[in-house]
Design a protein around this motif. Structure first.
Motif, PDB file in Angstrom:
ATOM      1  N   GLU A 158      28.961 -26.469 -13.118  1.00 24.56           N
ATOM      2  CA  GLU A 158      29.042 -27.914 -12.931  1.00 24.56           C
ATOM      3  C   GLU A 158      29.840 -28.528 -14.075  1.00 24.56           C
ATOM      4  OE1 GLU A 158      25.381 -30.224 -14.412  1.00 24.56           O
ATOM      5  OE2 GLU A 158      24.524 -28.326 -13.667  1.00 24.56           O
ATOM      6  N   LEU A 159      30.397 -29.709 -13.826  1.00 24.18           N
ATOM      7  CA  LEU A 159      31.156 -30.445 -14.835  1.00 24.18           C
ATOM      8  C   LEU A 159      30.359 -31.662 -15.291  1.00 24.18           C
ATOM      9  CD1 LEU A 159      34.881 -30.554 -13.623  1.00 24.18           C
ATOM     10  CD2 LEU A 159      33.925 -29.276 -15.543  1.00 24.18           C
ATOM     11  N   THR A 160      30.319 -31.880 -16.599  1.00 22.88           N
ATOM     12  CA  THR A 160      29.698 -33.086 -17.132  1.00 22.88           C
ATOM     13  C   THR A 160      30.731 -34.212 -17.122  1.00 22.88           C
ATOM     14  OG1 THR A 160      30.323 -32.637 -19.420  1.00 22.88           O
ATOM     15  CG2 THR A 160      28.262 -31.654 -18.625  1.00 22.88           C
ATOM     16  N   ALA A 161      30.314 -35.384 -17.550  1.00 23.80           N
ATOM     17  CA  ALA A 161      31.211 -36.547 -17.535  1.00 23.80           C
ATOM     18  C   ALA A 161      32.423 -36.348 -18.439  1.00 23.80           C
ATOM     19  CB  ALA A 161      30.437 -37.798 -17.956  1.00 23.80           C
ATOM     20  N   ASP A 162      32.267 -35.567 -19.512  1.00 23.26           N
ATOM     21  CA  ASP A 162      33.395 -35.344 -20.421  1.00 23.26           C
ATOM     22  C   ASP A 162      34.136 -34.042 -20.105  1.00 23.26           C
ATOM     23  OD1 ASP A 162      31.613 -33.445 -21.310  1.00 23.26           O
ATOM     24  OD2 ASP A 162      31.856 -33.925 -23.443  1.00 23.26           O
ATOM     25  N   ARG A 163      33.971 -33.535 -18.907  1.00 19.89           N
ATOM     26  CA  ARG A 163      34.665 -32.349 -18.393  1.00 19.89           C
ATOM     27  C   ARG A 163      34.198 -31.043 -19.026  1.00 19.89           C
ATOM     28  NH1 ARG A 163      39.882 -31.494 -18.987  1.00 19.89           N
ATOM     29  NH2 ARG A 163      40.166 -32.744 -20.882  1.00 19.89           N
ATOM     30  N   THR A 164      33.015 -31.036 -19.626  1.00 17.08           N
ATOM     31  CA  THR A 164      32.440 -29.788 -20.124  1.00 17.08           C
ATOM     32  C   THR A 164      31.977 -28.949 -18.936  1.00 17.08           C
ATOM     33  OG1 THR A 164      31.748 -30.756 -22.217  1.00 17.08           O
ATOM     34  CG2 THR A 164      30.564 -28.789 -21.482  1.00 17.08           C
ATOM     35  N   LEU A 165      32.316 -27.683 -18.952  1.00 15.91           N
ATOM     36  CA  LEU A 165      31.936 -26.774 -17.875  1.00 15.91           C
ATOM     37  C   LEU A 165      30.640 -26.073 -18.246  1.00 15.91           C
ATOM     38  CD1 LEU A 165      32.821 -25.497 -15.126  1.00 15.91           C
ATOM     39  CD2 LEU A 165      33.907 -23.674 -16.485  1.00 15.91           C
ATOM     40  N   LEU A 166      29.637 -26.236 -17.421  1.00 18.35           N
ATOM     41  CA  LEU A 166      28.351 -25.568 -17.614  1.00 18.35           C
ATOM     42  C   LEU A 166      28.188 -24.460 -16.592  1.00 18.35           C
ATOM     43  CD1 LEU A 166      25.942 -28.578 -18.242  1.00 18.35           C
ATOM     44  CD2 LEU A 166      27.106 -27.154 -19.948  1.00 18.35           C
ATOM     45  N   TYR A 167      27.681 -23.329 -17.054  1.00 17.26           N
ATOM     46  CA  TYR A 167      27.397 -22.195 -16.161  1.00 17.26           C
ATOM     47  C   TYR A 167      25.895 -21.976 -16.123  1.00 17.26           C
ATOM     48  CZ  TYR A 167      26.883 -17.401 -14.508  1.00 17.26           C
ATOM     49  OH  TYR A 167      26.484 -16.279 -13.820  1.00 17.26           O
ATOM     50  N   ARG A 168      25.346 -21.903 -14.904  1.00 16.50           N
ATOM     51  CA  ARG A 168      23.918 -21.648 -14.715  1.00 16.50           C
ATOM     52  C   ARG A 168      23.752 -20.252 -14.123  1.00 16.50           C
ATOM     53  NH1 ARG A 168      20.878 -26.139 -15.465  1.00 16.50           N
ATOM     54  NH2 ARG A 168      21.999 -28.149 -15.509  1.00 16.50           N
ATOM     55  N   PRO A 169      23.337 -19.276 -14.928  1.00 15.54           N
ATOM     56  CA  PRO A 169      23.160 -17.915 -14.394  1.00 15.54           C
ATOM     57  C   PRO A 169      22.172 -17.920 -13.233  1.00 15.54           C
ATOM     58  CG  PRO A 169      22.988 -17.947 -16.794  1.00 15.54           C
ATOM     59  CD  PRO A 169      22.978 -19.374 -16.344  1.00 15.54           C
ATOM     60  N   PRO A 170      22.501 -17.258 -12.132  1.00 18.01           N
ATOM     61  CA  PRO A 170      21.579 -17.253 -10.987  1.00 18.01           C
ATOM     62  C   PRO A 170      20.187 -16.739 -11.338  1.00 18.01           C
ATOM     63  CG  PRO A 170      23.736 -16.452 -10.325  1.00 18.01           C
ATOM     64  CD  PRO A 170      23.774 -16.599 -11.818  1.00 18.01           C
ATOM     65  N   HIS A 171      20.097 -15.838 -12.345  1.00 19.34           N
ATOM     66  CA  HIS A 171      18.785 -15.304 -12.708  1.00 19.34           C
ATOM     67  C   HIS A 171      18.023 -16.231 -13.652  1.00 19.34           C
ATOM     68  CE1 HIS A 171      21.422 -14.014 -16.001  1.00 19.34           C
ATOM     69  NE2 HIS A 171      20.356 -14.038 -16.762  1.00 19.34           N
ATOM     70  N   ALA A 172      18.719 -17.253 -14.215  1.00 20.44           N
ATOM     71  CA  ALA A 172      18.072 -18.203 -15.128  1.00 20.44           C
ATOM     72  C   ALA A 172      18.752 -19.561 -15.016  1.00 20.44           C
ATOM     73  CB  ALA A 172      18.131 -17.682 -16.566  1.00 20.44           C
ATOM     74  N   PRO A 173      18.667 -20.218 -13.859  1.00 15.92           N
ATOM     75  CA  PRO A 173      19.416 -21.465 -13.636  1.00 15.92           C
ATOM     76  C   PRO A 173      18.977 -22.618 -14.523  1.00 15.92           C
ATOM     77  CG  PRO A 173      17.862 -21.045 -11.844  1.00 15.92           C
ATOM     78  CD  PRO A 173      17.873 -19.819 -12.687  1.00 15.92           C
ATOM     79  N   ASP A 174      17.799 -22.538 -15.119  1.00 12.92           N
ATOM     80  CA  ASP A 174      17.315 -23.635 -15.962  1.00 12.92           C
ATOM     81  C   ASP A 174      17.751 -23.478 -17.421  1.00 12.92           C
ATOM     82  OD1 ASP A 174      16.014 -24.807 -13.801  1.00 12.92           O
ATOM     83  OD2 ASP A 174      14.200 -23.602 -14.115  1.00 12.92           O
ATOM     84  N   ALA A 175      18.558 -22.459 -17.706  1.00 10.87           N
ATOM     85  CA  ALA A 175      19.034 -22.227 -19.075  1.00 10.87           C
ATOM     86  C   ALA A 175      20.562 -22.148 -19.051  1.00 10.87           C
ATOM     87  CB  ALA A 175      18.425 -20.957 -19.647  1.00 10.87           C
ATOM     88  N   PRO A 176      21.255 -23.298 -18.895  1.00  7.87           N
ATOM     89  CA  PRO A 176      22.708 -23.277 -18.739  1.00  7.87           C
ATOM     90  C   PRO A 176      23.445 -22.930 -20.036  1.00  7.87           C
ATOM     91  CG  PRO A 176      21.932 -25.536 -18.887  1.00  7.87           C
ATOM     92  CD  PRO A 176      20.709 -24.674 -18.835  1.00  7.87           C
ATOM     93  N   PHE A 177      24.661 -22.426 -19.876  1.00  5.14           N
ATOM     94  CA  PHE A 177      25.562 -22.129 -20.981  1.00  5.14           C
ATOM     95  C   PHE A 177      26.782 -23.037 -20.877  1.00  5.14           C
ATOM     96  CE2 PHE A 177      22.980 -18.413 -20.974  1.00  5.14           C
ATOM     97  CZ  PHE A 177      23.108 -17.802 -22.213  1.00  5.14           C
ATOM     98  N   GLU A 178      27.306 -23.458 -22.026  1.00  7.58           N
ATOM     99  CA  GLU A 178      28.572 -24.169 -22.053  1.00  7.58           C
ATOM    100  C   GLU A 178      29.698 -23.138 -22.092  1.00  7.58           C
ATOM    101  OE1 GLU A 178      31.052 -27.522 -24.644  1.00  7.58           O
ATOM    102  OE2 GLU A 178      28.893 -27.257 -24.954  1.00  7.58           O
ATOM    103  N   VAL A 179      30.658 -23.276 -21.185  1.00 11.66           N
ATOM    104  CA  VAL A 179      31.728 -22.292 -21.054  1.00 11.66           C
ATOM    105  C   VAL A 179      32.875 -22.648 -21.982  1.00 11.66           C
ATOM    106  CG1 VAL A 179      33.349 -21.172 -19.483  1.00 11.66           C
ATOM    107  CG2 VAL A 179      31.074 -21.862 -18.661  1.00 11.66           C
ATOM    108  N   SER A 180      33.183 -21.744 -22.892  1.00 15.75           N
ATOM    109  CA  SER A 180      34.302 -21.970 -23.804  1.00 15.75           C
ATOM    110  C   SER A 180      35.623 -21.511 -23.188  1.00 15.75           C
ATOM    111  CB  SER A 180      34.081 -21.213 -25.116  1.00 15.75           C
ATOM    112  OG  SER A 180      34.192 -19.802 -24.917  1.00 15.75           O
ATOM    113  N   THR A 181      35.582 -20.389 -22.456  1.00 17.30           N
ATOM    114  CA  THR A 181      36.796 -19.747 -21.960  1.00 17.30           C
ATOM    115  C   THR A 181      36.535 -19.144 -20.593  1.00 17.30           C
ATOM    116  OG1 THR A 181      37.348 -19.160 -24.248  1.00 17.30           O
ATOM    117  CG2 THR A 181      38.589 -18.036 -22.506  1.00 17.30           C
TER     118      THR A 181
END
Length: 500
Positions: free
Chosen positions: A261-284
């Motif tokens: 998903e994208l936040t308002a400032d275009r940060t890309l978040l990744y939600r692992p299917p095995h842990a969707p409540d613990a998102p990661f910010e995608v650097s690359t």
């Protein structure tokens, strides 16, 4: 095939010697991850429904002979090639009008052009060459000629380290007979360092990225699924975690919308299917998918690509960098008397070194050079010296030699400009033995050297990082025109350097 320049090689093995070599090769390869998922033609899905089995990657039993001067030149010139293609990707004013010419007749290129947006860009490049020997015999020294420049999904960096180590291991245990003298020369078998070098490139992008949330950061490997060449990619993933402490996740191309998903400032978040409540910010985002039309099944996949491009995450590559790898760009640079190279490499010595690796390439449009190419391509006697290439990555898409006139006859003439015509490179004759899908294939081979490069730059700005990143040798039977390992034509190999 040009005249021979190499000594008699490799030796013939039989009986216990042959068995010892092959058994040692198979066991070392699996133990060290020099492997692929087997194709269904080798291991059926009924036998392996969960896809848990692995097989030795297609490899050569011996390292292939390669002129040391050509190998050294390929490594030396990579920094200039990195600069060249980073400069092209930064120059929209020059790049976009050229791409628009083929976008009119290539819907895939047209759709890619619509989604570009970049801040920082990372290139994990691979420049591919063949040794060229003047078939007329007028030139005494072999040289390298560029086959193509890969700006997306430059594969086999993971396996190239393994195959060069494999051949060194076989030498160390005495699997090669004493008469194989060239292998035993000091520094004849240079190791490939592509895994650590490419991983450092991804780590550099990760470090350069500025996080905007408190979530942990990660690198995304955007992949096809299922992926037979998974171990090649895994070597980079493991290196990033074990050496740089960077988490990676494998995101299938068709899961982009569901898992990010994208936040308002275009940060890309990744939600692992095995842990969707613990998102990661995608650097690359490292693209090992998205380079072929078959990855885009419909509007939802194009929207997903736009979703990634809109994000702040560093793309490897950005869309503009991917488009810079079109064969059309190679043709514009390499057409005889082309003025374009100097725009991006103003240093005349550097530009001359790059230009010396170009084989003549022509457009298939209605320009003066294009009309000349059409004359060559439609003449059965002249076409045997050329290859016709479309704007596609991966093996299996080119049209060679005597097949060109008939192919063009069946193709609407309005589609001809989507191709380029390239003069065939004439490699020297040599022989080797390939193990592929459990079968031993022995005979004449053709080798293609790939030199990896890492380049990180700001869009419209300066280059931050630039280095050569190891090598790959791919080898195929000399009866096969195509050379893609993953496409089913070649094998991974390493070089045995010789003076010629």
């Amino acid at each position: 095939m040009a005249r021979g320049i190499y000594p008699e090689y490799p030796p013939d093995l039989a009986g216990p010697n042959r068995q010892f070599l092959i058994e040692s090769l198979k066991d070392w390869s699996i133990a060290h991850g020099l492997a692929v998922r087997p194709p269904a033609s080798f291991v059926s899905t009924n036998v392996d429904p969960e896809g848990v089995l692995a097989a030795t990657a297609p490899v050569t039993l011996f390292p292939s002979l390669f002129p040391k001067s050509c190998f050294d030149e390929g490594l030396r010139i990579q920094l200039a090639y990195n600069k060249l293609y980073a400069a092209i990707a930064r120059d929209e004013e020059w790049l976009v009008p050229i791409i628009e010419e083929i976008a009119e007749i290539d819907s895939f290129v047209s759709d890619l052009l619509k989604v570009h947006l970049a801040d920082l860009s990372l290139g994990l490049f691979r420049s591919d060459y063949m040794v060229h020997v003047d078939p007329s015999g007028n030139s005494s020294k072999p040289g390298i000629k560029q086959v193509e420049f890969n700006t997306i999904a430059s594969s086999f960096g993971g396996l190239s380290v393994g195959v060069s180590a494999l051949h060194k291991h076989l030498l160390a245990i005495g699997a090669y007979p004493p008469e194989t003298k060239c292998i035993k020369e000091q520094d004849a078998l240079p190791a490939s360092r592509s895994v650590p070098s490419l991983a450092i490139g991804l780590a550099a992008a990760h470090t350069e990225y500025s996080p905007s949330t408190n979530n942990p950061s990660c690198v995304i490997f955007l992949v096809q699924y299922p992926e037979r060449n998974v171990f090649d990619q895994r070597h980079l993933e493991y290196r990033l975690l074990e050496t740089h402490g960077i988490r990676t996740f494998r995101l299938p191309f068709d899961r982009i919308a569901q898992d990010t998903e994208l936040t308002a400032d275009r940060t890309l978040l990744y939600r692992p299917p095995h842990a969707p409540d613990a998102p990661f910010e995608v650097s690359t985002v490292y693209f090992r998918a998205g380079y072929t039309p078959s990855d885009y099944r419909g509007p939802e996949d194009w929207n997903a690509r736009i979703h990634l491009e809109r994000s702040r995450a560093i793309k490897c590559p950005s869309v503009l960098t991917q488009l810079a790898g079109c064969k059309k760009i190679q043709q514009v640079l390499a057409t005889p008397a082309s003025p374009h190279l100097a725009r991006f490499l103003p240093d005349k010595t550097e530009a001359a070194s790059v230009a010396a690796t170009f084989a003549p390439i022509y457009p298939m449009d209605v320009s003066e050079a294009g009309r000349q190419a059409r004359t060559l391509a439609t003449d059965p006697e002249k076409a045997v010296h050329y290859v016709l290439k479309p704007q596609r990555e991966g093996g299996g898409n080119n049209v060679y030699r005597k097949s060109i006139p008939g192919f063009l006859e069946d193709l609407d003439e309005s589609a001809w400009p989507a191709y380029i015509l390239m003069e065939m490179i004439e490699p020297p004759a040599q022989r080797n033995v390939i193990l592929r899908n459990g079968e031993i294939q022995k005979g004449g081979v053709i080798c293609e050297l790939g030199v990896y490069g890492v380049c990180l730059w700001r869009h419209g700005g300066e280059i931050l990082k630039n280095w050569e990143a190891g090598y790959l040798l791919r080898t195929k039977g000399d009866q096969s025109e195509e050379g893609g390992v993953a496409a089913g034509f070649g094998a991974v190999d390493s070089v045995c350097l010789v003076e010629v």
